[in-house]
Scaffold this active site. Structure first.
Site, short mmCIF file in Angstrom:
data_model
loop_
_atom_site.label_atom_id
_atom_site.label_comp_id
_atom_site.label_asym_id
_atom_site.label_seq_id
_atom_site.Cartn_x
_atom_site.Cartn_y
_atom_site.Cartn_z
N SER A 167 -6.13 8.03 -31.80
CA SER A 167 -6.38 8.51 -33.15
C SER A 167 -7.65 7.89 -33.70
O SER A 167 -7.99 6.74 -33.37
CB SER A 167 -5.20 8.11 -34.03
OG SER A 167 -5.50 8.29 -35.39
N TYR B 188 0.66 1.23 -37.59
CA TYR B 188 0.55 2.46 -36.78
C TYR B 188 -0.75 2.45 -35.98
O TYR B 188 -0.77 2.65 -34.76
CB TYR B 188 0.63 3.71 -37.66
CG TYR B 188 0.14 4.95 -36.95
CD1 TYR B 188 0.87 5.49 -35.90
CD2 TYR B 188 -1.07 5.56 -37.29
CE1 TYR B 188 0.41 6.60 -35.20
CE2 TYR B 188 -1.54 6.67 -36.61
CZ TYR B 188 -0.80 7.19 -35.56
OH TYR B 188 -1.25 8.28 -34.88
N LYS C 57 -1.86 2.17 -31.70
CA LYS C 57 -2.78 3.01 -30.92
C LYS C 57 -3.86 2.14 -30.26
O LYS C 57 -4.19 2.33 -29.09
CB LYS C 57 -3.44 4.05 -31.83
CG LYS C 57 -2.48 5.10 -32.37
CD LYS C 57 -1.93 5.99 -31.26
CE LYS C 57 -0.94 7.00 -31.77
NZ LYS C 57 -0.22 7.71 -30.71
#
Ligand code: NAD
Ligand code: WQD
Length: 342
Positions: free
Chosen positions: A124, A148, A152
């Site tokens: 992302s 979050y 990643k």
């Protein structure tokens, strides 16, 4: 090719599986249905006129993954499975690290054990954190600013270490910018559970009458109209990027990182106007406080993906809005048939 797709029932997974089936690949999908419905894959099979194998399984369960790999005979994996709500990751970090990071470790161990070493990973733009250098290039400084995003970034590091330890791995890290839109049939699309966190599903739910109005988070950013600018990418273009990455990996080992974005930015007010035009309906909105953690601008430099993969985002903002609206209008409550309201 036999492709195993984790998180295949979700938003991006379902659109990618449709394109895989249309391209003649054999697909096994794995999903624990924690943020999706089986209905998405039933519709994908109808649209493709082909079937796939589905396993309801959790990637944090190594024994279940082993069974899936034994049955699938996979040659490559596309790994979408993950939790993705930034705010939730701040209040439930352990759940995010376990699901996303431990889940990926299990997946890599299962792949290694079954001699499958080709993986396309859903990363992302969030890994760039608050880097103000625009547009963002793959070698721009990273620095995710929430749990979050850190899952990643950590997974990217784990994948890089694994490849360094065994040169047979073929890994693609795809950094998506802001995926929006839906398949042009209006049969599959984004179906968030509960109030949407992201702009597009919120706008479509206001348009269809599920929400009263949109809050525009921040009207005082240093942008042309004061609202945040993002690089929106049609989910069909994004899906095509995965097929291009798989093709590329068929001929090359190593770790390859690509931004998947359009390179053009749109403000929140531009999105509202474009959507109102596509849907021929007014979107009531009100200017609200900035959302904590939001950057004023996020824009991809997508030239590496074009150079290496021959891939670029082709869909217009008009189509992103028209397709998102067709999906929402045909499915006011998403995949749930009963009049669910949440
Ligand atoms: P989604 O929630 O629609 O799809 C993810 C799927 O993974 C869901 O079907 C969910 O049920 C499944 N899943 C989650 N945890 C699982 C587990 N432990 N075992 C098995 N299945 C599990 O989300 P999406 O928008 O399709 O995103 C797909 C991937 O792309 C995610 O990894 C996400 O972080 C990443 N991503 C999404 C965006 C975005 O804005 N949509 C942007 C950048 C990156
Ligand atoms: C877009 C713009 C908001 C909702 C998120 C994740 C990122 C990635 C993509 C997974 C911003 C504004 C939004 C609303 C608003 N996901 N907005 N009212 O924040 O760019 O990225 O999704 O990896 O990690 O952070 O996308 O759609 O939430 O916001 O005004 O109700 O719309 O402030 O300017 P974002 P978004």
């Amino acid at each position: 090719m036999k492709v195993l797709v984790t998180g295949g029932a979700g938003y991006i997974g379902s659109h990618t599986i449709l394109q895989l089936l249309e391209a003649g690949h054999h697909v096994t999908a794995v999903d624990n249905l924690s943020n999706s419905q089986m209905e998405s894959l039933l519709r994908v099979q109808k649209l493709a006129g082909r079937s796939l194998a589905f396993h309801e399984a959790d990637i944090t369960d190594p024994a279940a993954l082993d069974r899936v790999f034994a049955a699938a005979g996979a040659e490559a994996v596309i790994h979408f499975a993950g939790l993705k709500a930034v705010g939730e990751s701040v209040s439930q970090p352990l759940r995010y690290y376990r699901n996303n990071v431990t889940g990926t470790l299990n997946l890599l161990e299962a792949m290694d054990a079954h001699d499958v070493r080709t993986l396309v990973f859903s990363s992302s733009a969030t890994v760039y954190g608050s880097n103000p250098q625009m547009p963002l290039k793959e070698d721009s400084r990273l620095g995710a600013t929430n749990p979050y995003g850190r899952t990643k970034q950590q997974i990217e590091e784990i994948l890089t270490d694994v490849q360094a330890s065994d040169g047979r791995w073929r890994l693609a890290l795809l950094r998506y910018f802001n995926p929006v839109g839906a398949h042009p049939s209006g049969q599959i699309g984004e179906d968030p559970q509960g109030p949407p966190n992201n702009l597009f599903p919120y706008v479509t739910q206001v348009a269809v009458g599920r929400r009263d109005m949109l809050n525009v988070f921040g009207g005082d950013y240093p942008t042309s109209d004061g609202t945040g600018i993002r690089d929106y990418i049609h989910v069909m273009d994004l899906a095509a990027g995965h097929l291009a990455a798989l093709d590329y990996l068929a001929a090359r080992e190593g770790v390859h990182t690509w931004n998947l974005g359009s390179g053009s930015g749109h403000s929140v007010l531009e999105i509202i106007r474009a959507f109102e035009k596509a849907a021929q309906t007014a979107i009531p909105y009100s200017l609200a406080e900035r959302r904590p953690g939001d950057a004023p601008v996020s824009l991809a430099d997508p030239t590496a993906a074009f150079r290496d993969l021959g891939w670029k985002a082709a869909e217009t903002l008009e189509n992103m809005c028209a397709d998102a609206w067709r999906w929402q209008q045909n499915n006011p409550n998403g995949y749930r048939v009963e009049a669910a309201a949440s």
